[in-house]
Design a protein around this motif. Structure first.
Motif, PDB file in Angstrom:
ATOM      1  N   PRO A   9     -44.704  61.265   7.044  1.00  0.00           N
ATOM      2  CA  PRO A   9     -44.674  62.181   5.911  1.00  0.00           C
ATOM      3  C   PRO A   9     -45.760  63.235   6.071  1.00  0.00           C
ATOM      4  O   PRO A   9     -46.914  62.906   6.344  1.00  0.00           O
ATOM      5  N   SER A  11     -45.784  65.543   8.464  1.00  0.00           N
ATOM      6  CA  SER A  11     -46.003  65.929   9.868  1.00  0.00           C
ATOM      7  C   SER A  11     -45.483  67.335  10.165  1.00  0.00           C
ATOM      8  O   SER A  11     -45.715  67.862  11.253  1.00  0.00           O
ATOM      9  N   GLY A  14     -40.076  69.580   7.919  1.00  0.00           N
ATOM     10  CA  GLY A  14     -39.388  70.641   7.171  1.00  0.00           C
ATOM     11  C   GLY A  14     -39.820  72.020   7.639  1.00  0.00           C
ATOM     12  O   GLY A  14     -38.987  72.911   7.859  1.00  0.00           O
ATOM     13  N   THR A  15     -41.115  72.194   7.838  1.00  0.00           N
ATOM     14  CA  THR A  15     -41.662  73.487   8.278  1.00  0.00           C
ATOM     15  C   THR A  15     -41.058  73.897   9.619  1.00  0.00           C
ATOM     16  O   THR A  15     -40.590  75.021   9.792  1.00  0.00           O
ATOM     17  N   GLY A  32     -34.263  64.516   2.858  1.00  0.00           N
ATOM     18  CA  GLY A  32     -35.090  64.502   1.640  1.00  0.00           C
ATOM     19  C   GLY A  32     -34.607  65.551   0.641  1.00  0.00           C
ATOM     20  O   GLY A  32     -34.478  65.277  -0.550  1.00  0.00           O
ATOM     21  N   LEU A  35     -31.263  64.445  -0.827  1.00  0.00           N
ATOM     22  CA  LEU A  35     -31.455  63.345  -1.789  1.00  0.00           C
ATOM     23  C   LEU A  35     -32.069  63.865  -3.088  1.00  0.00           C
ATOM     24  O   LEU A  35     -31.646  63.480  -4.185  1.00  0.00           O
ATOM     25  N   ARG A  36     -33.064  64.765  -2.985  1.00  0.00           N
ATOM     26  CA  ARG A  36     -33.678  65.314  -4.213  1.00  0.00           C
ATOM     27  C   ARG A  36     -32.655  66.123  -5.007  1.00  0.00           C
ATOM     28  O   ARG A  36     -32.649  66.102  -6.236  1.00  0.00           O
ATOM     29  N   HIS A  52     -36.153  54.373  -5.444  1.00  0.00           N
ATOM     30  CA  HIS A  52     -36.677  54.116  -4.084  1.00  0.00           C
ATOM     31  C   HIS A  52     -37.605  55.258  -3.672  1.00  0.00           C
ATOM     32  O   HIS A  52     -38.684  55.031  -3.121  1.00  0.00           O
ATOM     33  N   ASP A  57     -40.310  54.192  -0.963  1.00  0.00           N
ATOM     34  CA  ASP A  57     -39.472  53.346  -0.099  1.00  0.00           C
ATOM     35  C   ASP A  57     -38.311  54.162   0.439  1.00  0.00           C
ATOM     36  O   ASP A  57     -37.976  55.217  -0.113  1.00  0.00           O
ATOM     37  N   VAL A  64     -27.657  56.952   2.021  1.00  0.00           N
ATOM     38  CA  VAL A  64     -28.055  58.088   2.858  1.00  0.00           C
ATOM     39  C   VAL A  64     -26.882  58.491   3.766  1.00  0.00           C
ATOM     40  O   VAL A  64     -26.568  59.684   3.904  1.00  0.00           O
ATOM     41  N   ASP A  84     -33.619  66.881   9.864  1.00  0.00           N
ATOM     42  CA  ASP A  84     -34.987  66.609   9.401  1.00  0.00           C
ATOM     43  C   ASP A  84     -34.918  65.398   8.471  1.00  0.00           C
ATOM     44  O   ASP A  84     -34.465  65.516   7.334  1.00  0.00           O
ATOM     45  N   GLN A  92     -29.900  53.238  11.062  1.00  0.00           N
ATOM     46  CA  GLN A  92     -29.293  54.562  10.844  1.00  0.00           C
ATOM     47  C   GLN A  92     -29.020  55.252  12.184  1.00  0.00           C
ATOM     48  O   GLN A  92     -28.006  55.922  12.356  1.00  0.00           O
ATOM     49  N   ARG A 127     -50.601  69.491  -0.813  1.00  0.00           N
ATOM     50  CA  ARG A 127     -49.304  70.013  -1.266  1.00  0.00           C
ATOM     51  C   ARG A 127     -48.932  69.469  -2.653  1.00  0.00           C
ATOM     52  O   ARG A 127     -48.481  70.222  -3.511  1.00  0.00           O
ATOM     53  N   ARG A 129     -46.282  67.557  -3.906  1.00  0.00           N
ATOM     54  CA  ARG A 129     -44.914  67.973  -4.241  1.00  0.00           C
ATOM     55  C   ARG A 129     -44.410  67.338  -5.535  1.00  0.00           C
ATOM     56  O   ARG A 129     -43.683  67.923  -6.308  1.00  0.00           O
ATOM     57  N   ALA A 167     -48.246  67.732  16.892  1.00  0.00           N
ATOM     58  CA  ALA A 167     -47.911  68.549  15.715  1.00  0.00           C
ATOM     59  C   ALA A 167     -49.111  68.745  14.792  1.00  0.00           C
ATOM     60  O   ALA A 167     -48.957  69.186  13.646  1.00  0.00           O
ATOM     61  N   GLN A 169     -51.369  70.826  15.722  1.00  0.00           N
ATOM     62  CA  GLN A 169     -51.765  72.204  16.058  1.00  0.00           C
ATOM     63  C   GLN A 169     -51.224  73.176  14.997  1.00  0.00           C
ATOM     64  O   GLN A 169     -50.405  72.791  14.155  1.00  0.00           O
TER      65      GLN A 169
HETATM   66  P1  AP5 Z   1     -38.632  63.591   3.015  1.00  0.00           P
HETATM   67  O1  AP5 Z   1     -38.444  64.722   2.091  1.00  0.00           O
HETATM   68  O2  AP5 Z   1     -37.971  63.606   4.334  1.00  0.00           O
HETATM   69  O3  AP5 Z   1     -40.189  63.338   3.091  1.00  0.00           O
HETATM   70  P2  AP5 Z   1     -41.159  62.894   4.292  1.00  0.00           P
HETATM   71  O4  AP5 Z   1     -40.518  62.371   5.516  1.00  0.00           O
HETATM   72  O5  AP5 Z   1     -42.132  61.996   3.640  1.00  0.00           O
HETATM   73  O6  AP5 Z   1     -41.732  64.256   4.764  1.00  0.00           O
HETATM   74  P3  AP5 Z   1     -42.281  65.461   3.921  1.00  0.00           P
HETATM   75  O7  AP5 Z   1     -41.123  66.284   3.429  1.00  0.00           O
HETATM   76  O8  AP5 Z   1     -43.271  65.005   2.923  1.00  0.00           O
HETATM   77  O9  AP5 Z   1     -43.079  66.205   5.048  1.00  0.00           O
HETATM   78  P4  AP5 Z   1     -42.573  66.998   6.330  1.00  0.00           P
HETATM   79  O10 AP5 Z   1     -42.773  66.182   7.564  1.00  0.00           O
HETATM   80  O11 AP5 Z   1     -41.219  67.617   6.120  1.00  0.00           O
HETATM   81  O12 AP5 Z   1     -43.671  68.112   6.353  1.00  0.00           O
HETATM   82  P5  AP5 Z   1     -43.660  69.562   5.665  1.00  0.00           P
HETATM   83  O13 AP5 Z   1     -43.051  70.548   6.590  1.00  0.00           O
HETATM   84  O14 AP5 Z   1     -43.093  69.443   4.276  1.00  0.00           O
HETATM   85  O15 AP5 Z   1     -38.162  62.238   2.297  1.00  0.00           O
HETATM   86  C1  AP5 Z   1     -38.544  61.942   0.970  1.00  0.00           C
HETATM   87  C2  AP5 Z   1     -38.008  60.579   0.583  1.00  0.00           C
HETATM   88  O16 AP5 Z   1     -36.560  60.582   0.661  1.00  0.00           O
HETATM   89  C3  AP5 Z   1     -38.424  59.409   1.486  1.00  0.00           C
HETATM   90  O17 AP5 Z   1     -39.691  58.899   1.133  1.00  0.00           O
HETATM   91  C4  AP5 Z   1     -37.294  58.418   1.220  1.00  0.00           C
HETATM   92  O18 AP5 Z   1     -37.458  57.779  -0.026  1.00  0.00           O
HETATM   93  C5  AP5 Z   1     -36.072  59.325   1.122  1.00  0.00           C
HETATM   94  N1  AP5 Z   1     -35.386  59.521   2.416  1.00  0.00           N
HETATM   95  C6  AP5 Z   1     -35.312  60.691   3.125  1.00  0.00           C
HETATM   96  N2  AP5 Z   1     -34.583  60.499   4.236  1.00  0.00           N
HETATM   97  C7  AP5 Z   1     -34.207  59.205   4.252  1.00  0.00           C
HETATM   98  C8  AP5 Z   1     -33.469  58.417   5.168  1.00  0.00           C
HETATM   99  N3  AP5 Z   1     -32.952  58.916   6.290  1.00  0.00           N
HETATM  100  N4  AP5 Z   1     -33.277  57.103   4.864  1.00  0.00           N
HETATM  101  C9  AP5 Z   1     -33.767  56.576   3.717  1.00  0.00           C
HETATM  102  N5  AP5 Z   1     -34.494  57.274   2.812  1.00  0.00           N
HETATM  103  C10 AP5 Z   1     -34.712  58.571   3.080  1.00  0.00           C
HETATM  104  O19 AP5 Z   1     -45.220  69.842   5.620  1.00  0.00           O
HETATM  105  C11 AP5 Z   1     -46.077  69.119   4.737  1.00  0.00           C
HETATM  106  C12 AP5 Z   1     -47.261  70.021   4.352  1.00  0.00           C
HETATM  107  O20 AP5 Z   1     -48.027  70.304   5.526  1.00  0.00           O
HETATM  108  C13 AP5 Z   1     -46.823  71.394   3.790  1.00  0.00           C
HETATM  109  O21 AP5 Z   1     -47.712  71.773   2.788  1.00  0.00           O
HETATM  110  C14 AP5 Z   1     -46.912  72.325   5.021  1.00  0.00           C
HETATM  111  O22 AP5 Z   1     -47.148  73.644   4.664  1.00  0.00           O
HETATM  112  C15 AP5 Z   1     -48.083  71.714   5.777  1.00  0.00           C
HETATM  113  N6  AP5 Z   1     -47.954  71.900   7.242  1.00  0.00           N
HETATM  114  C16 AP5 Z   1     -46.821  71.775   7.992  1.00  0.00           C
HETATM  115  N7  AP5 Z   1     -47.093  71.993   9.303  1.00  0.00           N
HETATM  116  C17 AP5 Z   1     -48.434  72.240   9.358  1.00  0.00           C
HETATM  117  C18 AP5 Z   1     -49.316  72.530  10.452  1.00  0.00           C
HETATM  118  N8  AP5 Z   1     -48.890  72.587  11.729  1.00  0.00           N
HETATM  119  N9  AP5 Z   1     -50.617  72.710  10.157  1.00  0.00           N
HETATM  120  C19 AP5 Z   1     -51.076  72.640   8.867  1.00  0.00           C
HETATM  121  N10 AP5 Z   1     -50.290  72.378   7.787  1.00  0.00           N
HETATM  122  C20 AP5 Z   1     -48.984  72.177   8.050  1.00  0.00           C
END
Ligand code: AP5
Length: 201
Positions: A9, A11, A14-15, A32, A35-36, A52, A57, A64, A84, A92, A127, A129, A167, A169
């Motif tokens: 989470p 990493s 999404g970006t 994600g 699902l949202r 969940h 979780d 999914v 993503d 899965q 962040r 969220r 990642a 960097q």
């Molecule tokens: P999901 O929305 O996929 O959340 P996550 O995996 O926890 O990942 P995030 O969206 O929080 O982060 P990200 O890796 O996309 O990073 P981002 O680019 O946003 O899933 C949410 C929930 O849905 C799960 O917990 C689960 O319950 C459910 N779910 C989803 N898929 C599922 C599946 N397949 N099976 C079962 N359940 C599922 O970046 C984060 C922050 O960091 C941002 O502020 C961004 O600006 C910053 N940032 C990004 N890159 C950099 C960088 N290089 N340097 C500095 N900052 C950075």
């Protein structure tokens, strides 16, 4: 181009998925986000997913898969996708990669976005969220990643589809590093296809 981004989470899945989707002109499919969207619209799947997600979780595989199967298939038929967040368990991955119906839309490259744990926590706290960016829930999401998603990396490594990216960097550097590795994998796959006897192709 059919690419899956895997990482803890925060990493940057999404970006980077947005940037890669724009580069290749294919859809960014985020489990994600979908699902949202379902929880916000109050669909049956969203209703089942909500508790969940709020606990950090994983949502049950069947829910999914019901949501993701069609968008992934449609995108694959129309030139590819950047995935993503799905698949994110071995079960899965087996469903998505090994289902006989799935062969034509299976991923061709998997990018592991590697970021140290304390940097993940820093990004998510910055962040904030929603309920799943609460400190205790972040901790649990990290445990869930270690326990249920990391084993999936071995699954893809054995298939020769895994790429490792630093990642932590800056955003632009991460994109460049992913594109460079994808180009290498594409070139290798083209060579393999060209060297394969015609009756196997
Ligand atoms: P999901 O929305 O996929 O959340 P996550 O995996 O926890 O990942 P995030 O969206 O929080 O982060 P990200 O890796 O996309 O990073 P981002 O680019 O946003 O899933 C949410 C929930 O849905 C799960 O917990 C689960 O319950 C459910 N779910 C989803 N898929 C599922 C599946 N397949 N099976 C079962 N359940 C599922 O970046 C984060 C922050 O960091 C941002 O502020 C961004 O600006 C910053 N940032 C990004 N890159 C950099 C960088 N290089 N340097 C500095 N900052 C950075």
């Amino acid at each position: 181009m059919r690419v899956l981004l895997v990482g803890g989470p925060g990493s940057g899945k999404g970006t980077q998925a947005k940037r890669l989707a724009a580069h290749f002109g294919v859809p960014h499919i985020s489990s994600g986000y979908l699902l949202r969207d379902h929880t916000a619209s109050g669909s049956a799947e969203g209703h089942e997913a909500r508790e969940h997600m709020e606990r950090g979780d994983l949502v049950p595989d069947e829910v999914v898969q019901d949501i993701l199967r069609e968008p992934v298939r449609r995108a694959a038929e129309n030139g590819g996708y950047i995935l993503d967040g799905y698949p994110r368990t071995v079960r899965q991955a087996e469903f998505a990669q090994l289902d006989p119906d799935g062969a034509d839309f299976a991923v061709t490259a998997v990018v592991h976005m590697n970021v140290p744990r304390d940097e993940l926590v820093r990004r998510l706290l910055a962040r904030a969220r929603g309920v799943d960016d609460d400190p205790a829930v972040i901790e649990h999401r990290l445990e869930v990643f270690d326990e249920l998603t990391k084993p999936m990396l071995d699954f893809f490594e054995k298939r020769g589809e895994l790429l490792e990216v630093d990642a932590a960097q800056p955003v632009e550097t991460v994109t460049e590093s992913i594109l460079e590795q994808l180009q290498r994998i594409e070139a290798a796959q083209r060579t393999d296809a060209a060297e394969r006897p015609h009756d196997e192709a």
